[in-house]
Design an enzyme around this catalytic site. Structure first.
Site, mmCIF file in Angstrom:
data_model
loop_
_atom_site.group_PDB
_atom_site.id
_atom_site.type_symbol
_atom_site.label_atom_id
_atom_site.label_comp_id
_atom_site.label_asym_id
_atom_site.label_seq_id
_atom_site.Cartn_x
_atom_site.Cartn_y
_atom_site.Cartn_z
ATOM 1 N N MET A 125 45.669 42.516 45.639
ATOM 2 C CA MET A 125 45.857 43.637 44.708
ATOM 3 C C MET A 125 44.896 44.779 45.010
ATOM 4 S SD MET A 125 47.009 42.054 41.124
ATOM 5 C CE MET A 125 48.759 41.683 40.932
ATOM 6 N N GLY A 126 45.242 45.934 44.548
ATOM 7 C CA GLY A 126 44.435 47.127 44.795
ATOM 8 C C GLY A 126 45.381 48.289 45.026
ATOM 9 N N ARG A 127 45.832 48.897 43.925
ATOM 10 C CA ARG A 127 46.804 49.978 44.031
ATOM 11 C C ARG A 127 46.201 51.223 44.659
ATOM 12 N NH1 ARG A 127 49.134 50.106 37.981
ATOM 13 N NH2 ARG A 127 50.960 48.827 38.272
ATOM 14 N N ARG A 166 53.304 46.836 29.024
ATOM 15 C CA ARG A 166 53.155 48.208 29.526
ATOM 16 C C ARG A 166 54.080 49.103 28.716
ATOM 17 N NH1 ARG A 166 50.155 47.972 34.098
ATOM 18 N NH2 ARG A 166 50.273 46.090 35.369
ATOM 19 N N GLU A 185 47.374 46.225 48.410
ATOM 20 C CA GLU A 185 48.756 46.630 48.107
ATOM 21 C C GLU A 185 49.002 48.136 48.213
ATOM 22 O OE1 GLU A 185 47.974 46.155 43.311
ATOM 23 O OE2 GLU A 185 50.023 46.038 44.013
ATOM 24 N N GLY A 195 48.126 45.008 32.841
ATOM 25 C CA GLY A 195 48.319 43.776 33.614
ATOM 26 C C GLY A 195 47.312 42.704 33.243
ATOM 27 N N ASP A 228 41.262 45.466 39.892
ATOM 28 C CA ASP A 228 41.012 46.132 41.180
ATOM 29 C C ASP A 228 39.630 46.778 41.248
ATOM 30 O OD1 ASP A 228 43.706 45.619 41.123
ATOM 31 O OD2 ASP A 228 44.323 47.708 41.050
ATOM 32 N N ARG A 239 45.369 37.008 39.667
ATOM 33 C CA ARG A 239 45.052 37.574 38.360
ATOM 34 C C ARG A 239 45.436 36.654 37.195
ATOM 35 N NH1 ARG A 239 49.204 42.587 36.970
ATOM 36 N NH2 ARG A 239 50.772 41.211 36.107
ATOM 37 N N GLY A 246 43.259 48.369 31.031
ATOM 38 C CA GLY A 246 42.904 49.168 32.201
ATOM 39 C C GLY A 246 42.871 50.665 31.939
HETATM 40 N N1 LIG Z 1 48.126 58.773 29.079
HETATM 41 C C1 LIG Z 1 48.386 57.797 28.199
HETATM 42 N N2 LIG Z 1 48.389 58.057 26.866
HETATM 43 C C2 LIG Z 1 48.643 57.077 25.976
HETATM 44 N N3 LIG Z 1 48.906 55.790 26.317
HETATM 45 C C3 LIG Z 1 48.917 55.473 27.613
HETATM 46 C C4 LIG Z 1 48.664 56.453 28.624
HETATM 47 N N4 LIG Z 1 48.740 55.837 29.826
HETATM 48 C C5 LIG Z 1 49.050 54.544 29.572
HETATM 49 N N5 LIG Z 1 49.146 54.321 28.249
HETATM 50 C C6 LIG Z 1 49.490 53.062 27.586
HETATM 51 O O1 LIG Z 1 48.497 52.084 27.879
HETATM 52 C C7 LIG Z 1 49.092 50.807 28.051
HETATM 53 C C8 LIG Z 1 48.625 50.181 29.331
HETATM 54 O O2 LIG Z 1 48.841 51.072 30.428
HETATM 55 P P1 LIG Z 1 49.181 50.531 31.894
HETATM 56 O O3 LIG Z 1 50.429 49.728 31.869
HETATM 57 O O4 LIG Z 1 49.114 51.672 32.817
HETATM 58 O O5 LIG Z 1 48.068 49.453 32.194
HETATM 59 P P2 LIG Z 1 46.518 49.619 32.391
HETATM 60 O O6 LIG Z 1 45.838 49.640 31.095
HETATM 61 O O7 LIG Z 1 46.274 50.786 33.279
HETATM 62 O O8 LIG Z 1 46.155 48.253 33.077
HETATM 63 P P3 LIG Z 1 46.300 47.831 34.631
HETATM 64 O O9 LIG Z 1 46.366 49.058 35.458
HETATM 65 O O10 LIG Z 1 45.093 47.064 34.918
HETATM 66 O O11 LIG Z 1 47.500 47.015 34.694
HETATM 67 C C9 LIG Z 1 50.581 51.002 27.969
HETATM 68 O O12 LIG Z 1 51.035 50.548 26.709
HETATM 69 C C10 LIG Z 1 50.782 52.494 28.130
HETATM 70 O O13 LIG Z 1 51.882 52.977 27.371
HETATM 71 O O1 LIG Z 2 53.644 43.492 37.844
HETATM 72 P P1 LIG Z 2 52.813 44.197 36.853
HETATM 73 O O2 LIG Z 2 52.411 43.371 35.708
HETATM 74 O O3 LIG Z 2 53.392 45.492 36.420
HETATM 75 O O4 LIG Z 2 51.414 44.513 37.534
HETATM 76 C C1 LIG Z 2 51.188 44.825 38.872
HETATM 77 C C2 LIG Z 2 49.989 45.717 38.983
HETATM 78 O O5 LIG Z 2 48.946 45.344 38.108
HETATM 79 C C3 LIG Z 2 47.704 45.305 38.783
HETATM 80 O O6 LIG Z 2 47.375 43.963 38.983
HETATM 81 C C4 LIG Z 2 46.604 45.951 37.984
HETATM 82 O O7 LIG Z 2 46.763 47.304 37.869
HETATM 83 C C5 LIG Z 2 47.988 46.010 40.117
HETATM 84 O O8 LIG Z 2 47.144 45.583 41.140
HETATM 85 C C6 LIG Z 2 49.442 45.695 40.348
HETATM 86 O O9 LIG Z 2 50.098 46.647 41.144
HETATM 87 MG MG LIG Z 3 46.267 51.005 35.424
#
Ligand SMILES: Nc1ncnc2c1ncn2[C@@H]1O[C@H](COP(=O)(O)OP(=O)(O)OP(=O)(O)O)[C@@H](O)[C@H]1O
Ligand SMILES: O=P(O)(O)OC[C@H]1O[C@](O)(CO)[C@@H](O)[C@@H]1O
Ligand SMILES: [Mg+2]
Length: 482
Positions: A264-266, A165, A320, A101, A221, A380, A190
């Site tokens: 926000m704050g999952r 994502r 959230e 995100g 978060d 954000r 993240g």
């Molecule tokens: N266990 C995993 N192994 C490999 N890739 C992963 C794994 N978990 C997530 N990813 C990859 O990392 C990228 C980002 O993951 P995600 O969408 O969960 O966001 P994030 O980095 O956690 O950020 P945020 O939670 O702040 O939005 C995605 O492309 C996803 O496919």
């Molecule tokens: O709508 P998106 O881009 O999937 O992201 C929403 C999520 O991303 C965050 O901003 C970060 O993990 C969460 O607080 C929220 O649930």
């Molecule tokens: Mg995440």
């Protein structure tokens, strides 16, 4: 999607309880790599500083409050420039990718990696992985990043590289890194992104490539363990104030006005907690770590009625991820996930607002005026504030110094105020949460400031204590109970 990293932790033990949780180094697998003098020693800006380079044995302590008989805690490698580097300037071919995100400060981090590589290490090949996130590695969209092209991006929200994502295919990503001749990979994202970075690092290591993988953690978060705070959090809290102020103005300008603000704050309630404490306009804050119920003596609806009778208006901030057990119960939801496998949450703000309205309509005791404000994406999508801007600069510099010094498979961040290199396995798989019981006094400060009940039953207290213990074990502050 790959699995989580399985690298064997690199633990160095010494006298007096010295436990260094070290990060991998290129020479672990490529012992004959040559080293070069750090170009910073000839840089007019940095060479005047007497002790600019960090000592290779410098460490940062995770635990700074210690008792006579308790373990000393873990140490991390101190971040910073090293006397010798493992890359010649014209050999470096770096790339930057942003995933997950949005978060205020992403563009600063990108820009500062580019400017730091060019300015401090005289590197001239930096590639931006565009369109987007991890899947951008195996699309043909890349952009050459120069000091000129990133000149004023720090003033903008979002990420110039775009983000996504899902779509993590480790083998395809590492093939692309190898095919393009990339030898420094900077990954900003993240918790999911860090897991992805960890498996990329492992595949690179398995192939015996001279490629450093450095990551900058991005969690708006603030739900990341070990480091003091994640970038963008400060900005998010500041922006949340504006929504809370608006809710307060709306609520106090009408009879029995209620302002509900969702933030926000999952899994954690840091933004909600800090924004509540900062604003002083909030009467009740609800976060994931502190369960509540609607009906019954001393529960939420009764408290709302009481506060309205006392003050004539009230503001409720809800994270959230709060009350998801209740929303699931009443909305009979199916378990949806996003492209990365994250659980899609139900809108607790909307649900709560409706429940409050229903309650007061039903019992006809009081006519209320409720305004629901959902500023989540506004918070954000904005550009970072001044302190996050400087913070992102330091994070970017720490990442560059680490990669140039040959460290790999690490993330960077301040631990008790000093920047450190942290191995991926220490930050993935465990989340930082607001601790509502035990040692963390922030939640207690909040309860005292809002004068709201804690809504905790004795079972909730027990669960919260267990959660706090698990989190402390996860942070390495305590040993797991036998
Ligand atoms: N266990 C995993 N192994 C490999 N890739 C992963 C794994 N978990 C997530 N990813 C990859 O990392 C990228 C980002 O993951 P995600 O969408 O969960 O966001 P994030 O980095 O956690 O950020 P945020 O939670 O702040 O939005 C995605 O492309 C996803 O496919
Ligand atoms: O709508 P998106 O881009 O999937 O992201 C929403 C999520 O991303 C965050 O901003 C970060 O993990 C969460 O607080 C929220 O649930
Ligand atoms: Mg995440």
């Amino acid at each position: 999607m790959g699995s989580e990293g399985k690298t064997t932790p690199k633990i160095v033990r010494g006298e007096g309880g010295y436990v260094l949780v070290d990060v991998p180094h290129l020479i672990d697998d490529l012992p004959d790599l040559p080293t070069y003098p750090n170009p910073l020693q000839d840089n007019p800006a940095y060479s005047v500083v007497k002790q600019y380079f960090v000592d290779v044995n410098d460490t940062v302590a995770q635990k700074i409050v210690v008792h006579k008989s308790s373990p000393r805690g873990m140490l991390f490698r101190r971040a910073g420039p090293h006397q010798r580097v493992y890359f010649e300037s014209d050999e470096v071919h770096a790339c930057i990718v942003t995933c997950g995100g949005l978060c205020p400060g992403l563009n600063t981090a990108i820009g500062e990696i580019v400017c730091g590589l060019y300015g401090m290490y005289v590197v001239c090949k930096v590639l931006g992985i565009e369109v987007s996130g991890y899947r951008g590695f195996y699309s043909s969209n890349t952009t050459n990043l120069t000091q000129k092209s990133v000149n004023d991006i720090h003033k903008r929200g979002g990420t110039i590289l775009c983000t996504s994502r899902g779509g993590h295919d480790t083998l395809k990503i590492v093939d692309s890194i190898e095919d393009r001749g990339i030898n420094q990979v900077y990954i900003i994202g993240g918790d999911g992104t860090q897991k992805g970075a960890s498996v990329i690092f492992e595949e690179i290591q398995r192939r015996g490539l001279k490629v450093a993988v450095a990551s900058i953690p991005k969690m708006i978060d603030n739900d990341i363990v070990v480091i003091d705070q994640s970038f963008g959090f400060d900005t998010a809290v500041e922006e949340a104030q504006r929504a809370i102020s608006a809710a307060h103005v709306e609520a106090e300008s009408i009879e029995n006005g209620i302002g509900v603000v969702k933030l926000m704050g999952r899994y954690s309630g840091f933004i909600a907690t800090y924004a509540t404490l900062a604003s002083r306009d909030v009467d009740c804050c609800l976060i994931p770590g502190s369960p509540f119920r609607l009906e019954g003596k001393g529960e939420l609806l009764e408290f709302i009625e009481k506060r309205l009778k006392e003050n004539g208006h009230m503001v409720i901030v809800v994270a959230e991820g709060a009350g998801q057990d209740l929303t699931v119960e009443s909305m009979r939801s199916v378990d949806h996930q996003d492209a990365s496998g994250n659980k899609l949450l139900l809108d607790v703000g909307l649900w709560l607002s409706q429940k409050i309205k229903d309650h007061f309509t039903r019992n006809k005791k009081m006519h209320i005026n409720l305004k629901y404000i959902d500023p989540t994406y506004m918070i954000r999508a904005i550009p970072r504030n001044a302190s996050d801007n400087i913070y992102c600069t330091l994070l970017a510099h720490s990442a560059i110094h680490g990669a140039m010094a040959g460290y790999t498979g690490f993330t960077v961040g301040p631990v008790n105020g000093r920047h450190a290199y942290i191995p991926f396995h220490r930050i993935t798989g465990v989340q930082n949460k607001v601790v509502v019981t035990e040692t963390d006094r922030m939640w207690a400060r909040l309860l005292s400031s809002t004068n709201q009940p804690s809504f905790l039953s004795s079972k909730d207290v027990q669960d919260a204590k267990k959660g706090a213990t698990d989190a402390a074990v996860g942070r390495g502050e305590r040993e797991a109970p036998k």
